[in-house]
Design a protein around this motif. Structure first.
Motif, short mmCIF file in Angstrom:
data_model
loop_
_atom_site.label_atom_id
_atom_site.label_comp_id
_atom_site.label_asym_id
_atom_site.label_seq_id
_atom_site.Cartn_x
_atom_site.Cartn_y
_atom_site.Cartn_z
N MET A 297 -5.20 -6.53 3.59
CA MET A 297 -6.39 -5.74 3.90
C MET A 297 -7.51 -6.69 4.29
SD MET A 297 -8.37 -2.93 1.52
CE MET A 297 -6.82 -2.07 1.22
N PHE A 298 -7.95 -6.61 5.53
CA PHE A 298 -8.94 -7.56 6.04
C PHE A 298 -10.22 -7.54 5.20
CE2 PHE A 298 -12.55 -8.69 8.77
CZ PHE A 298 -12.15 -9.96 9.16
N GLY A 299 -10.63 -8.73 4.78
CA GLY A 299 -11.87 -8.86 4.03
C GLY A 299 -11.74 -8.64 2.54
N ALA A 300 -10.56 -8.21 2.08
CA ALA A 300 -10.39 -7.97 0.65
C ALA A 300 -10.33 -9.30 -0.09
CB ALA A 300 -9.13 -7.16 0.38
N ALA A 301 -10.83 -9.33 -1.31
CA ALA A 301 -10.88 -10.55 -2.10
C ALA A 301 -9.83 -10.53 -3.20
CB ALA A 301 -12.27 -10.73 -2.71
N GLY A 302 -9.49 -11.72 -3.68
CA GLY A 302 -8.60 -11.82 -4.82
C GLY A 302 -7.13 -11.79 -4.45
N TRP A 303 -6.30 -11.58 -5.47
CA TRP A 303 -4.85 -11.61 -5.32
C TRP A 303 -4.28 -10.19 -5.34
CZ3 TRP A 303 -3.17 -16.26 -4.02
CH2 TRP A 303 -3.92 -17.37 -4.40
N LEU A 304 -3.19 -10.00 -4.64
CA LEU A 304 -2.57 -8.69 -4.55
C LEU A 304 -1.99 -8.29 -5.91
CD1 LEU A 304 -2.16 -6.73 -2.12
CD2 LEU A 304 0.21 -7.51 -2.07
N PRO A 305 -2.38 -7.13 -6.46
CA PRO A 305 -1.89 -6.71 -7.78
C PRO A 305 -0.52 -6.05 -7.69
CG PRO A 305 -3.46 -5.11 -6.95
CD PRO A 305 -3.42 -6.21 -5.93
N PRO A 306 0.21 -5.99 -8.81
CA PRO A 306 1.55 -5.40 -8.81
C PRO A 306 1.59 -3.94 -8.36
CG PRO A 306 1.23 -6.72 -10.77
CD PRO A 306 -0.10 -6.64 -10.09
N ASP A 307 0.49 -3.17 -8.57
CA ASP A 307 0.54 -1.76 -8.19
C ASP A 307 0.60 -1.55 -6.67
OD1 ASP A 307 -2.07 -2.35 -7.48
OD2 ASP A 307 -3.00 -1.11 -9.02
N TYR A 308 0.48 -2.64 -5.91
CA TYR A 308 0.62 -2.56 -4.45
C TYR A 308 2.08 -2.70 -4.01
CZ TYR A 308 -1.10 -3.03 0.36
OH TYR A 308 -1.36 -2.83 1.70
N LEU A 309 2.96 -3.05 -4.94
CA LEU A 309 4.36 -3.32 -4.59
C LEU A 309 5.08 -2.18 -3.87
CD1 LEU A 309 5.67 -5.41 -7.61
CD2 LEU A 309 5.82 -6.04 -5.20
N PRO A 310 4.88 -0.90 -4.24
CA PRO A 310 5.58 0.16 -3.49
C PRO A 310 5.30 0.12 -2.00
CG PRO A 310 4.68 1.04 -5.53
CD PRO A 310 4.15 -0.36 -5.40
N ASN A 311 4.08 -0.29 -1.61
CA ASN A 311 3.76 -0.39 -0.18
C ASN A 311 4.54 -1.52 0.49
OD1 ASN A 311 1.55 1.64 -0.18
ND2 ASN A 311 0.58 0.17 -1.53
N LEU A 312 4.77 -2.60 -0.25
CA LEU A 312 5.48 -3.74 0.32
C LEU A 312 6.98 -3.49 0.43
CD1 LEU A 312 3.71 -6.63 -1.64
CD2 LEU A 312 3.22 -5.83 0.67
#
Length: 278
Positions: A88-103
């Motif tokens: 996500m352009f401009g988003a900060a920090g590290w990708l959290p585990p709850d994003y895994l279904p999208n990946l």
């Protein structure tokens, strides 16, 4: 960790024994796939990559600074933490585990679905194939330290050139994790060959008149090797000779005495290439 992922399966069926033409129905289903959560001992740091780039801080603000990236290893594969800004352009920090279904999602789609009758004779069901595909994708991710880590390539150094030489564009040295088919194999160096990469990059820069590039070559990047046994790349055996036409242009640039001369040589060479290969 178990991740629930939705997907569309396809059923090819005959509505009844009297029918001969197959219909297709699409059903939304869910699969539960495992994602590894290795311990610190199981997930050691193999490389530390240091380079410069955009660093996203709080409030979606970014600044140019040093990027320090750990590359860890698990079951013989390399993984790096995924930054939120990569998804996500401009988003900060590290990708959290709850994003895994999208990946892990297959990004499949549903076409027009025929109604599935009670008397349907199923000829084909791709559910099992989709389930295996989801499990395969899940193997490319692990969760560690509250972050998502994605399988990645082994870090290497690469020397690349830009423009017409003579300080038009320049010569650069970078860190990469994959081969570019347009760049020839002798421009790649393993993580243990930094000094050779710097020397080669300076030689290339001087050869094409990029004098402004020489002094700062490699100053802002480094691959720290903590596990030498994970250095497995061999560019001279694995990669090719690059794009022949681009190699030809680069050779002309090296033979030129100015960027103006290089421009004329490359223009005439490109016209000849287009005429001979319409």
């Amino acid at each position: 960790m178990e991740i629930t992922v939705s997907f569309w399966n396809r059923l090819d069926f005959l509505p009844s024994k009297r029918h001969r033409r197959l219909r297709s129905a699409y059903q939304k289903k869910q699969a539960v796939v495992p994602v590894a959560e290795p311990s610190e001992k199981e997930f050691p740091v193999a490389f530390v990559v240091k380079e410069h780039g955009l660093v996203y801080e709080k409030d979606d603000k970014s600044q140019w600074g040093e990027l320090r990236k750990e590359i860890r290893t698990y079951n013989g594969k390399l993984y790096q933490a995924v930054r939120y800004s990569e998804k996500m352009f401009g988003a900060a920090g590290w990708l959290p585990p709850d994003y895994l279904p999208n990946l892990i999602s297959l990004n499949d789609f549903r076409c027009k679905s025929d109604p599935l009758t009670d008397t349907a004779i199923i000829e084909y069901d791709d559910t099992e194939m989709k389930m295996q595909a989801l499990k395969q994708k899940a193997r490319d991710y692990v969760v560690f330290d509250g972050r998502v880590w994605q399988a990645c390539g082994e870090p290497m150094y690469v020397v690349n050139t830009f423009g017409l030489g003579h300080n038009h564009g320049g010569t650069g040295m970078f860190i990469c994790q994959w081969y570019n088919p347009n760049i020839r194999k002798d421009c790649y160096f393993t993580a243990l060959e930094r000094d050779k990469a710097v020397a080669f990059a300076k030689e290339v820069a001087l050869g094409r008149g990029d004098t402004d590039s020489v002094d700062r070559m490699g100053d802002d990047l480094d691959i720290e090797v903590l596990m030498p046994e994970m250095v497995r790349r061999n560019p001279q055996e694995e990669h090719g000779d690059g794009d022949p036409f681009m190699n030809k242009l680069e050779s002309l640039i090296r033979k030129s005495d100015s960027k103006e001369e290089a421009a004329l040589l490359t223009i005439f060479s490109t016209i000849k290439e287009v005429v001979n290969n319409p």
